[in-house]
Scaffold this motif. Structure first.
Motif, PDB file in Angstrom:
ATOM      1  N   PRO A   1       0.801  -1.221   0.000  1.00  0.00           N
ATOM      2  CA  PRO A   1       0.000   0.000   0.000  1.00  0.00           C
ATOM      3  C   PRO A   1       0.836   1.274   0.000  1.00  0.00           C
ATOM      4  N   SER A   2       2.094   1.196   0.400  1.00  0.00           N
ATOM      5  CA  SER A   2       2.936   2.393   0.425  1.00  0.00           C
ATOM      6  C   SER A   2       3.176   2.950  -0.973  1.00  0.00           C
ATOM      7  N   GLN A   3       2.832   2.198  -2.009  1.00  0.00           N
ATOM      8  CA  GLN A   3       3.003   2.686  -3.372  1.00  0.00           C
ATOM      9  C   GLN A   3       1.830   3.548  -3.834  1.00  0.00           C
ATOM     10  N   ASN A   4       0.917   3.861  -2.928  1.00  0.00           N
ATOM     11  CA  ASN A   4      -0.253   4.663  -3.266  1.00  0.00           C
ATOM     12  C   ASN A   4       0.092   6.147  -3.411  1.00  0.00           C
ATOM     13  N   TRP A   5       1.161   6.465  -4.114  1.00  0.00           N
ATOM     14  CA  TRP A   5       1.534   7.864  -4.284  1.00  0.00           C
ATOM     15  C   TRP A   5       0.470   8.637  -5.044  1.00  0.00           C
ATOM     16  N   ALA A   6      -0.175   8.008  -6.031  1.00  0.00           N
ATOM     17  CA  ALA A   6      -1.134   8.732  -6.876  1.00  0.00           C
ATOM     18  C   ALA A   6      -2.350   9.166  -6.068  1.00  0.00           C
TER      19      ALA A   6
ATOM     20  N   GLU B   1       5.664   9.224   5.366  1.00  0.00           N
ATOM     21  CA  GLU B   1       6.413   9.189   6.615  1.00  0.00           C
ATOM     22  C   GLU B   1       5.465   8.942   7.788  1.00  0.00           C
ATOM     23  N   HIS B   2       4.341   9.656   7.795  1.00  0.00           N
ATOM     24  CA  HIS B   2       3.349   9.506   8.863  1.00  0.00           C
ATOM     25  C   HIS B   2       2.780   8.091   8.896  1.00  0.00           C
ATOM     26  N   ARG B   3       2.528   7.523   7.744  1.00  0.00           N
ATOM     27  CA  ARG B   3       1.834   6.226   7.664  1.00  0.00           C
ATOM     28  C   ARG B   3       2.788   5.038   7.738  1.00  0.00           C
ATOM     29  N   TYR B   4       3.982   5.154   7.131  1.00  0.00           N
ATOM     30  CA  TYR B   4       4.862   3.990   6.990  1.00  0.00           C
ATOM     31  C   TYR B   4       6.238   4.177   7.622  1.00  0.00           C
ATOM     32  N   GLY B   5       6.550   5.394   8.100  1.00  0.00           N
ATOM     33  CA  GLY B   5       7.803   5.615   8.787  1.00  0.00           C
ATOM     34  C   GLY B   5       8.823   6.418   7.988  1.00  0.00           C
ATOM     35  N   PRO B   6       9.920   6.827   8.634  1.00  0.00           N
ATOM     36  CA  PRO B   6      10.940   7.682   8.004  1.00  0.00           C
ATOM     37  C   PRO B   6      11.538   7.114   6.726  1.00  0.00           C
ATOM     38  N   ALA B   7      11.671   5.795   6.650  1.00  0.00           N
ATOM     39  CA  ALA B   7      12.279   5.203   5.455  1.00  0.00           C
ATOM     40  C   ALA B   7      11.433   5.476   4.216  1.00  0.00           C
ATOM     41  N   ALA B   8      10.106   5.479   4.368  1.00  0.00           N
ATOM     42  CA  ALA B   8       9.225   5.746   3.238  1.00  0.00           C
ATOM     43  C   ALA B   8       9.359   7.204   2.783  1.00  0.00           C
TER      44      ALA B   8
END
Length: 449
Positions: free
Chosen positions: A288-293, A331-338
């Motif tokens: 789900p972290s690929q939901n940039w769009a 960052e908020h949803r998946y952390g600093p690495a994202a």
């Protein structure tokens, strides 16, 4: 906004001249209201329509009203009820005036037209939807971002067809031939490129989200996915709304926000909805972290739609801020690495432009060598500058500045100076040196007022 749409327009703006020897599209007047009645044909991807444009002149002795050109055929045109001549050629459509208009004159331009738009209208065997190039399917001035206008649209469709447009549907009327007219109206004035519509037979899911005092309705539509898939693909939307509302210091600017899922890689915001292609979203449930769009186009409801760059010079305020906010949500949803992964993409694009010998301030007005390079500056460098401000000012001052900027200019147009002032007021610091370095360039005049 998917870069390919806006950047095709940008390339034309940098290269095209005034083909009719008249005013440039949108020059010399401000539109206050667009009122349209359209009959779209899904099978043939054509439309016919009637449009009433209410406008006020902003210069004296205006001799023509010029709009963006298109492939539409004009059937009739009147100005305050008097027939006028329409000249088309190249990239412009010009209304030649028998008598010049004085500054401040309010007039009503009415046109009828038909045709197959060359851009901005896509679809499937069962649907049609618009994407970015509004002035290819209606009469308007595409590049005048600062000219926000009210918008209303009546869509004539067969019975049983669903519609989507800007704002809310205020009426659904049966016609004598067995069809229907769906009337839509926008909640506030918007730039013309944000107008749009969709027609088809859509699966539909509705949810509610409470964010920053006001509740909003979320609507998911598609003719390529069922209700279950819509819920899965857009499951993060409510959380994204809450995050952006908190960081903007303002609720979702519209009472109802829709996402239309279509085929392909579409990623395009409109005034109160977005069009998203299946290929632009994650292909697996475990990524789900690929939901940039979803995040990027939703962020435009605040930065781009509610607060809009006055001209293309400051377009980074639309796209750079939104690119940064997409990283901030990750960052908020998946952390600093994202967050760092998103910024790494931006750095890579900017470094590629620099390796090719090109780097310019964010508010540079010159010609870019290609569309990818413009994106590297206004999208990627813009996001990196916002990250630099965040590091320089610290969390409290940076987010306070963004909230101040968003609230103060809600419903208005902005320049880079507006962001500078907001960040200075929030931090109590002189940010002229950093804005000269990143935004205006070292050769810019130091006088800011």
């Amino acid at each position: 906004m998917r870069p390919s749409s806006i950047l095709v327009l940008v390339a034309w703006l940098l290269q095209a001249g005034s083909t009719l020897g008249a005013e440039r599209p949108g020059e010399g007047f401000d539109v206050t209201h667009y009122a349209l009645a359209l009959t779209p044909d899904i099978q043939n991807r054509t439309l016919s329509g009637r449009e009433v444009i209410t406008l006020r002149t902003t210069k004296d002795r205006l001799r023509s009203l010029t709009f963006s050109g298109s492939a539409l055929s004009i059937d009739s045109a009147t100005l305050d009820g008097v027939p006028v001549v329409v000249e088309t050629g190249g990239e412009a459509l010009s209304i030649r005036l028998a008598e010049p208009l004085a500054r401040g004159r309010a007039v009503r331009l009415e046109l009828t037209y038909h045709g197959r738009p060359a851009r901005g209208l896509s679809g499937s065997a069962t649907s049609l939807y618009t994407s970015y190039f509004a002035c290819d399917w209606m009469i308007c001035a595409q590049e005048t971002f600062g000219d926000k206008a009210a918008f209303s649209l009546a869509l004539k469709v067969p019975a049983g067809i669903d519609t989507l447009s800007v704002g809310r549907r205020v009426a659904r009327i049966r016609t004598s031939d067995g069809g229907e007219i769906h009337r839509w109206t926008a909640p506030r004035p918007y730039s013309a490129y944000l107008f749009g519509f969709a027609v088809g037979r859509f699966a539909r899911v509705e949810e509610r989200v409470d964010a920053r005092v006001r509740a909003a309705r979320l609507v998911y539509l598609s003719d390529v996915a069922d209700e279950g898939e819509l819920r899965q693909r857009f499951a993060e939307t409510g959380g994204i709304v809450r995050f952006f509302a908190d960081k903007a210091g303002a609720p979702l600017p519209v009472a109802a926000y829709s996402q239309l899922l279509v085929e392909g890689r579409e990623a395009q915001e409109a005034a109160s909805y977005s069009v998203l292609g299946v290929e632009a979203l994650p292909t697996r449930a475990d990524e789900p972290s690929q939901n940039w769009a979803i995040a990027h186009e939703l962020a435009h409801q605040w930065w781009g739609n509610l607060v809009t760059s006055a001209t293309l010079k400051d377009f980074w305020l639309n796209e750079g801020v939104t690119t940064f906010m997409t990283a901030a949500w990750k960052e908020h949803r998946y952390g600093p690495a994202a967050y760092e992964a998103e910024l790494a993409v931006a750095r890579g694009r900017l470094e590629k432009a620099r390796a090719a010998g090109f780097d310019k301030p964010l508010a540079w007005e010159g010609r870019y060598p290609n569309l990818g390079t413009r994106r590297a500056i206004q999208y990627s460098k813009g996001a990196l500058f916002m990250d630099h401000l965040r590091t320089t000012l610290g969390e409290e001052a940076f987010w306070a500045g963004l909230r101040r900027y968003t609230r103060a200019h809600a419903g208005k147009t902005v320049t880079s100076l507006d962001l500078e002032k907001a960040m200075e007021a929030a931090s109590g610091r002189d940010l002229r040196p950093v804005f000269l370095e990143w935004v205006f360039g070292p050769d810019a005049a130091l006088e800011r007022f």
